[in-house]
Each structure stands twice: as structure tokens, then as C-alpha cells.
Design a protein around this motif. Structure first.
Motif, mmCIF file in Angstrom:
data_model
loop_
_atom_site.group_PDB
_atom_site.id
_atom_site.type_symbol
_atom_site.label_atom_id
_atom_site.label_comp_id
_atom_site.label_asym_id
_atom_site.label_seq_id
_atom_site.Cartn_x
_atom_site.Cartn_y
_atom_site.Cartn_z
ATOM 1 N N MET A 1 0.843 -1.178 0.000
ATOM 2 C CA MET A 1 0.000 0.000 0.000
ATOM 3 C C MET A 1 0.888 1.241 0.000
ATOM 4 N N MET A 2 0.595 2.167 -0.860
ATOM 5 C CA MET A 2 1.387 3.393 -0.898
ATOM 6 C C MET A 2 1.031 4.255 0.304
ATOM 7 N N ASN A 3 2.008 4.976 0.767
ATOM 8 C CA ASN A 3 1.819 5.814 1.943
ATOM 9 C C ASN A 3 2.496 7.152 1.716
ATOM 10 N N ASN A 4 2.076 8.179 2.417
ATOM 11 C CA ASN A 4 2.700 9.502 2.335
ATOM 12 C C ASN A 4 2.806 9.991 0.895
ATOM 13 N N TYR A 5 1.683 10.306 0.317
ATOM 14 C CA TYR A 5 1.650 10.779 -1.062
ATOM 15 C C TYR A 5 2.369 12.109 -1.153
ATOM 16 N N SER A 6 3.300 12.204 -2.079
ATOM 17 C CA SER A 6 4.145 13.386 -2.137
ATOM 18 C C SER A 6 3.537 14.503 -2.984
ATOM 19 N N ASP A 7 2.692 14.152 -3.936
ATOM 20 C CA ASP A 7 2.100 15.215 -4.755
ATOM 21 C C ASP A 7 0.797 15.698 -4.118
ATOM 22 N N ASP A 8 0.131 16.603 -4.790
ATOM 23 C CA ASP A 8 -1.090 17.186 -4.244
ATOM 24 C C ASP A 8 -2.349 16.480 -4.745
ATOM 25 N N THR A 9 -2.204 15.299 -5.288
ATOM 26 C CA THR A 9 -3.351 14.560 -5.790
ATOM 27 C C THR A 9 -4.208 14.089 -4.622
ATOM 28 N N PRO A 10 -5.494 14.427 -4.627
ATOM 29 C CA PRO A 10 -6.366 13.997 -3.526
ATOM 30 C C PRO A 10 -6.469 12.475 -3.436
ATOM 31 N N VAL A 11 -6.569 11.984 -2.204
ATOM 32 C CA VAL A 11 -6.685 10.553 -1.944
ATOM 33 C C VAL A 11 -8.112 10.256 -1.483
ATOM 34 N N VAL A 12 -8.748 9.291 -2.140
ATOM 35 C CA VAL A 12 -10.110 8.876 -1.819
ATOM 36 C C VAL A 12 -10.075 7.442 -1.305
ATOM 37 N N LEU A 13 -10.719 7.207 -0.163
ATOM 38 C CA LEU A 13 -10.905 5.842 0.323
ATOM 39 C C LEU A 13 -12.292 5.387 -0.121
ATOM 40 N N LEU A 14 -12.332 4.408 -1.000
ATOM 41 C CA LEU A 14 -13.556 3.888 -1.591
ATOM 42 C C LEU A 14 -13.954 2.610 -0.858
ATOM 43 N N VAL A 15 -15.147 2.612 -0.260
ATOM 44 C CA VAL A 15 -15.617 1.459 0.504
ATOM 45 C C VAL A 15 -16.888 0.927 -0.154
ATOM 46 N N GLU A 16 -16.761 -0.253 -0.752
ATOM 47 C CA GLU A 16 -17.865 -0.845 -1.525
ATOM 48 C C GLU A 16 -17.687 -2.355 -1.511
ATOM 49 N N ASP A 17 -18.721 -3.095 -1.072
ATOM 50 C CA ASP A 17 -18.585 -4.545 -0.971
ATOM 51 C C ASP A 17 -18.780 -5.271 -2.298
ATOM 52 N N GLU A 18 -19.466 -4.651 -3.255
ATOM 53 C CA GLU A 18 -19.658 -5.289 -4.560
ATOM 54 C C GLU A 18 -18.401 -5.062 -5.401
ATOM 55 N N LEU A 19 -17.669 -6.141 -5.676
ATOM 56 C CA LEU A 19 -16.369 -6.035 -6.338
ATOM 57 C C LEU A 19 -16.431 -5.279 -7.659
ATOM 58 N N LEU A 20 -17.380 -5.618 -8.525
ATOM 59 C CA LEU A 20 -17.434 -4.978 -9.842
ATOM 60 C C LEU A 20 -17.771 -3.493 -9.732
ATOM 61 N N VAL A 21 -18.659 -3.140 -8.810
ATOM 62 C CA VAL A 21 -18.996 -1.731 -8.585
ATOM 63 C C VAL A 21 -17.765 -0.994 -8.070
ATOM 64 N N ARG A 22 -17.051 -1.624 -7.118
ATOM 65 C CA ARG A 22 -15.848 -0.998 -6.562
ATOM 66 C C ARG A 22 -14.774 -0.810 -7.633
ATOM 67 N N MET A 23 -14.569 -1.846 -8.463
ATOM 68 C CA MET A 23 -13.551 -1.736 -9.510
ATOM 69 C C MET A 23 -13.889 -0.622 -10.501
ATOM 70 N N MET A 65 -23.475 -2.966 3.612
ATOM 71 C CA MET A 65 -22.380 -3.888 3.369
ATOM 72 C C MET A 65 -22.209 -4.792 4.575
ATOM 73 N N PRO A 66 -21.588 -5.943 4.356
ATOM 74 C CA PRO A 66 -21.369 -6.863 5.470
ATOM 75 C C PRO A 66 -20.299 -6.329 6.416
ATOM 76 N N GLY A 67 -20.225 -6.935 7.583
ATOM 77 C CA GLY A 67 -19.206 -6.541 8.546
ATOM 78 C C GLY A 67 -19.831 -6.007 9.814
ATOM 79 N N SER A 68 -19.003 -5.420 10.664
ATOM 80 C CA SER A 68 -19.461 -5.000 11.986
ATOM 81 C C SER A 68 -20.254 -3.697 11.960
ATOM 82 N N MET A 69 -20.171 -2.931 10.871
ATOM 83 C CA MET A 69 -20.933 -1.679 10.785
ATOM 84 C C MET A 69 -21.267 -1.374 9.339
#
Length: 128
Positions: A1-23, A65-69
Motif C-alpha cells: 500500500m502506498m503511503n505519504n503521497y508526495s504530490d497534491d493529488t487527492p486521496v479517496v478511500l472507496l468502501v464498496e462490498d460489490e467487487l465490480l462496482v468498486r472496480m 455492506m457486510p461486517g461489523s458496521m
């Protein structure tokens, strides 16, 4: 996993349980110029945030989505622990109004167009 992004490109955390939708959503966001981290559920998303919450500007999550929350619980948790992260919530089954989403987050109903999602995320990044 990449960490500490050096450029100013925004980082989005995408949370989706349906694989094809997420991809598809990840591809659209990357094509729009965002760095995308992916999680299949809230538990994975929280684990990702434990490592690189400083890099993430926007949480884009499904509600059901499945999981604890579900995605709303995740959004509340993220808002409390990492208030610098903006929230974009999506669902095919729920219709949320402003005030039902923590921290002035936004809602986009499914099925959504990638243009709508990209526009919301760009606005969240510039307003936060």
C-alpha cells in the motif's frame, strides 16, 4: 500500500462490498486524477485509516455492506476520529437528506454517474 503521497493529488478511500462496482468506481476516480484506496467493508476501511488517515481527504462509502458496521456507522466513526476527512455516502436503497449525514457530508444515490461522483469529490476536496 502506498503511503505519504508526495504530490497534491487527492486521496479517496472507496468502501464498496460489490467487487465490480468498486472496480468500476476506482477506475473512474483514478481516471479523474485521484489516488484511490479500496476497502470491501467498514472493518477494512478502518484498518486502512489506522495506517494512512493523514493521506485520505474523502471517504466514499456505500451504506449497505457486510461486517461489523454499515456505511453510515463508518462515516460517523471517521468523522469523530478523523474530522479532516470529507464524507460522500451512496446507496441504492436509502435516500438521505442533509442532516442525516455527519459533518456536512454528501449523498449520491445509486446508480450514480461517475461524473456526479467526481464532481462531489472535487467539491468536497476544495471546500474542506
Amino acid at each position: 500500500m502506498m503511503n505519504n503521497y508526495s504530490d497534491d493529488t487527492p486521496v479517496v478511500l472507496l468502501v464498496e462490498d460489490e467487487l465490480l462496482v468498486r472496480m468500476a468506481a476506482a477506475d473512474d476516480l483514478q481516471d479523474a486524477g485521484f489516488h484511490v484506496l479500496e476497502a470491501a467493508n467498514a472493518d477494512v476501511a478502518l484498518a486502512v485509516l489506522e495506517i494512512c488517515s493523514n493521506d485520505v481527504q474523502v471517504l466514499f462509502t456505500d451504506i449497505d455492506m457486510p461486517g461489523s458496521m454499515n456505511g453510515l456507522d463508518l462515516a460517523e466513526n471517521v468523522q469523530q476520529r478523523w474530522p479532516h476527512i470529507s464524507l460522500l455516502i451512496s446507496s441504492a436503497y436509502h435516500k438521505l437528506r442533509p442532516g442525516q449525514i455527519p459533518d456536512e457530508g454528501r449523498f449520491v444515490p445509486k446508480p450514480y454517474s461517475s461524473e456526479d461522483v467526481v464532481q462531489h469529490i472535487r467539491e468536497l476536496v476544495t471546500s474542506h
